[in-house]
Design a protein around this motif. Structure first.
Motif, PDB file in Angstrom:
ATOM      1  N   ILE A 119      -7.292 -18.298   8.040  1.00 28.79           N
ATOM      2  CA  ILE A 119      -6.265 -18.396   7.002  1.00 28.79           C
ATOM      3  C   ILE A 119      -5.885 -16.972   6.619  1.00 28.79           C
ATOM      4  O   ILE A 119      -6.710 -16.205   6.123  1.00 28.79           O
ATOM      5  CB  ILE A 119      -6.774 -19.186   5.792  1.00 28.79           C
ATOM      6  CG1 ILE A 119      -7.075 -20.636   6.213  1.00 28.79           C
ATOM      7  CG2 ILE A 119      -5.753 -19.170   4.657  1.00 28.79           C
ATOM      8  CD1 ILE A 119      -7.725 -21.475   5.133  1.00 28.79           C
ATOM      9  N   LYS A 120      -4.641 -16.630   6.867  1.00 22.99           N
ATOM     10  CA  LYS A 120      -4.207 -15.234   6.784  1.00 22.99           C
ATOM     11  C   LYS A 120      -3.444 -14.964   5.493  1.00 22.99           C
ATOM     12  O   LYS A 120      -2.673 -15.806   5.020  1.00 22.99           O
ATOM     13  CB  LYS A 120      -3.325 -14.882   7.988  1.00 22.99           C
ATOM     14  CG  LYS A 120      -4.067 -15.016   9.321  1.00 22.99           C
ATOM     15  CD  LYS A 120      -3.146 -14.740  10.497  1.00 22.99           C
ATOM     16  CE  LYS A 120      -3.901 -14.912  11.813  1.00 22.99           C
ATOM     17  NZ  LYS A 120      -4.901 -13.862  12.028  1.00 22.99           N
ATOM     18  N   LYS A 121      -3.641 -13.773   4.962  1.00 29.25           N
ATOM     19  CA  LYS A 121      -3.010 -13.345   3.713  1.00 29.25           C
ATOM     20  C   LYS A 121      -1.897 -12.329   4.007  1.00 29.25           C
ATOM     21  O   LYS A 121      -1.915 -11.670   5.039  1.00 29.25           O
ATOM     22  CB  LYS A 121      -4.053 -12.704   2.784  1.00 29.25           C
ATOM     23  CG  LYS A 121      -5.257 -13.592   2.521  1.00 29.25           C
ATOM     24  CD  LYS A 121      -6.348 -12.886   1.757  1.00 29.25           C
ATOM     25  CE  LYS A 121      -7.192 -11.999   2.654  1.00 29.25           C
ATOM     26  NZ  LYS A 121      -8.030 -12.775   3.583  1.00 29.25           N
ATOM     27  N   HIS A 122      -0.957 -12.207   3.092  1.00 27.69           N
ATOM     28  CA  HIS A 122       0.055 -11.149   3.234  1.00 27.69           C
ATOM     29  C   HIS A 122       0.280 -10.392   1.928  1.00 27.69           C
ATOM     30  O   HIS A 122       1.188  -9.563   1.841  1.00 27.69           O
ATOM     31  CB  HIS A 122       1.382 -11.723   3.751  1.00 27.69           C
ATOM     32  CG  HIS A 122       2.076 -12.647   2.786  1.00 27.69           C
ATOM     33  ND1 HIS A 122       1.949 -14.018   2.852  1.00 27.69           N
ATOM     34  CD2 HIS A 122       2.888 -12.404   1.743  1.00 27.69           C
ATOM     35  CE1 HIS A 122       2.665 -14.563   1.888  1.00 27.69           C
ATOM     36  NE2 HIS A 122       3.245 -13.612   1.195  1.00 27.69           N
ATOM     37  N   GLU A 123      -0.533 -10.683   0.908  1.00 30.80           N
ATOM     38  CA  GLU A 123      -0.396  -9.986  -0.371  1.00 30.80           C
ATOM     39  C   GLU A 123      -1.771  -9.581  -0.887  1.00 30.80           C
ATOM     40  O   GLU A 123      -2.775 -10.233  -0.603  1.00 30.80           O
ATOM     41  CB  GLU A 123       0.243 -10.905  -1.438  1.00 30.80           C
ATOM     42  CG  GLU A 123       1.735 -11.108  -1.302  1.00 30.80           C
ATOM     43  CD  GLU A 123       2.288 -11.946  -2.447  1.00 30.80           C
ATOM     44  OE1 GLU A 123       1.529 -12.233  -3.403  1.00 30.80           O
ATOM     45  OE2 GLU A 123       3.460 -12.326  -2.369  1.00 30.80           O
ATOM     46  N   ASN A 124      -1.790  -8.502  -1.666  1.00 37.87           N
ATOM     47  CA  ASN A 124      -2.986  -8.152  -2.418  1.00 37.87           C
ATOM     48  C   ASN A 124      -3.104  -9.048  -3.644  1.00 37.87           C
ATOM     49  O   ASN A 124      -2.116  -9.636  -4.101  1.00 37.87           O
ATOM     50  CB  ASN A 124      -2.933  -6.690  -2.878  1.00 37.87           C
ATOM     51  CG  ASN A 124      -3.425  -5.740  -1.803  1.00 37.87           C
ATOM     52  OD1 ASN A 124      -4.389  -6.039  -1.095  1.00 37.87           O
ATOM     53  ND2 ASN A 124      -2.774  -4.601  -1.663  1.00 37.87           N
ATOM     54  N   THR A 125      -4.301  -9.151  -4.187  1.00 40.46           N
ATOM     55  CA  THR A 125      -4.510  -9.898  -5.422  1.00 40.46           C
ATOM     56  C   THR A 125      -5.076  -8.976  -6.491  1.00 40.46           C
ATOM     57  O   THR A 125      -5.616  -7.906  -6.186  1.00 40.46           O
ATOM     58  CB  THR A 125      -5.480 -11.077  -5.208  1.00 40.46           C
ATOM     59  OG1 THR A 125      -6.696 -10.583  -4.641  1.00 40.46           O
ATOM     60  CG2 THR A 125      -4.874 -12.108  -4.282  1.00 40.46           C
TER      61      THR A 125
END
Length: 412
Positions: A119-125
């Motif tokens: 499951i891939k992310k594209h934003e920082n949190t």
């Protein structure tokens, strides 16, 4: 391989689902949340934003607020507002906005897939936002707002969904904002097995919307693993509530920018600087960019079209995004906005609000607004596949998934 499994949801009684279903917690200010709960006392927002039960003297993040969220959810499960599914199933969740249909699979995704990069992310949190939802999940013992996931369309899954949609709905209602919500249940064992096996054959699923909620769900699950060192991996806390949409049904709206001032420049000086990197054309009507590399700009009661010149856009997957081009060539060097995450001189306006909102803000005291061409789902996939991150506020997804229709208990 992706582990996408069915689950026993707690869900509202069909006769009150339209009253319970609520927009995500983070689209409201505290004042707006209180107004919405007053308008509809059954709204699930009273759980997602439990500070609505207190006056302003109680901090939004006070311990008693999270306890109240858990208490309210428990009451709704006990008083018949919610019913529990008899066995693990999948659900189909269709949203219709302006005649456009978007149909997803409601399921639970694996926290291991998140940790391992399937499951891939594209934003920082942000840590503070994560902690808020971690405390909420732990107080409720449940996940209450689904994560918006995307995947490359799978024919066999589409076929099952299309067939089930010809049958009887579990829910069907239109919310006050005009969005139609339809839900069906997938409970046949053969269908469930085929769907599980289809997702087991893919290695990429993408977070479209809900980075903070997914990060929080994962951290809460990992914390529960620490509390249960004998866990098997099958416990519900190893999974998080999701709705998965095929890529070819998603539409990303632009995320527009509004800036307070010109960093000490006059209008003419700013326009002259822009000509170094853009073709600048004055227009008689509002400008909604029709292609990548084109921007609308509203300033001093007038619209302009900006078209990026040859040689300005870099080749890399992040740098070529329009939001990056604007940031690196206008917002940072010209307007002095180095970090748009923290700079108070810029605000972001979701494309759903339209160009008239940009005009309203600038006519009301802001200095300049930029209308953007939307980031594509392919660009989102490419950046996530490269292990890179988008600039902040790169995508705006509509319509928004409702919270409170599906509850995933994790503490059983």
């Amino acid at each position: 391989m992706a582990a996408i499994r069915c689950f026993k949801a707690f869900r509202p009684r069909p006769d009150i689902c339209d009253r319970v279903a609520a927009l995500p917690y983070d689209v409201y200010s505290r004042k707006e949340a209180c107004e919405e709960v007053r308008r509809e006392p059954m709204s699930f927002l009273k759980v997602d934003r439990a500070e609505t039960s207190f006056d302003d003297s109680v901090d939004t993040y006070a311990p008693e607020v999270y306890k109240k969220a858990g208490d309210l959810l428990h009451e709704m499960m006990e008083d018949g507002t919610y019913i529990e599914e008899e066995k693990p199933v999948y659900y189909i969740y269709e949203l219709i906005m302006d005649g456009r249909h978007q149909t997803g699979l409601v399921a639970c995704a694996s926290i291991d897939d998140y940790v391992n990069g399937v499951i891939k992310k594209h934003e920082n949190t942000r840590e503070d936002k994560e902690q808020d939802r971690i405390r909420h999940v732990e107080a409720c013992g449940a996940q209450t707002g689904p994560i918006f996931l995307a995947y490359r369309s799978i024919d066999i899954v589409n076929q099952i969904i299309d067939r089930v949609k010809t049958g009887e709905k579990l829910y069907g209602f239109t919310s006050p904002d005009g969005i139609t919500h339809n839900v069906w249940i997938i409970d046949e064992a053969d269908d469930i097995q085929i769907i599980q096996e289809a997702f087991a054959g893919i290695n990429e699923i993408y977070i479209a919307d809900g980075h903070h909620r997914s990060a929080s769900a994962v951290k809460a699950g990992l914390h529960m693993r620490e509390q249960h060192p004998d866990y098997t991996g099958e416990e519900e806390f190893n999974y998080f509530l999701s709705v998965l949409f095929p890529h070819d049904q998603l539409m990303i709206l632009p995320y527009n920018r509004v800036v307070n001032d010109l960093n000490g420049m006059t209008d003419d000086e700013f326009l002259k600087k822009l000509e170094d990197k853009f073709e600048v054309k004055a227009c008689d009507a509002a400008v909604s960019p029709g292609k990548k590399g084109s921007f609308g700009m509203y300033m001093d009661g007038r619209w302009y079209q900006l078209t990026v010149k040859d040689g300005v856009v870099p080749e890399d997957v992040v740098g070529c995004l329009d939001v990056s081009v604007l940031q690196e060539n206008v917002l940072a060097p010209m307007l002095g906005i180095g970090d748009p995450r923290t700079d108070k001189r810029i605000q972001f306006v979701g494309g759903i609000r339209g160009l008239s909102e940009l005009e309203r803000l600038v006519d009301g005291g802001k200095k300049v607004a930029f209308s953007m061409y939307p980031t594509s789902i392919t660009e989102l996939f490419d950046i996530a596949d490269a292990g890179k991150l988008m600039p902040p506020k790169s995508t705006w997804f509509e319509p928004k998934l409702r919270s409170g229709i599906f509850i995933h208990k994790i503490n059983e």
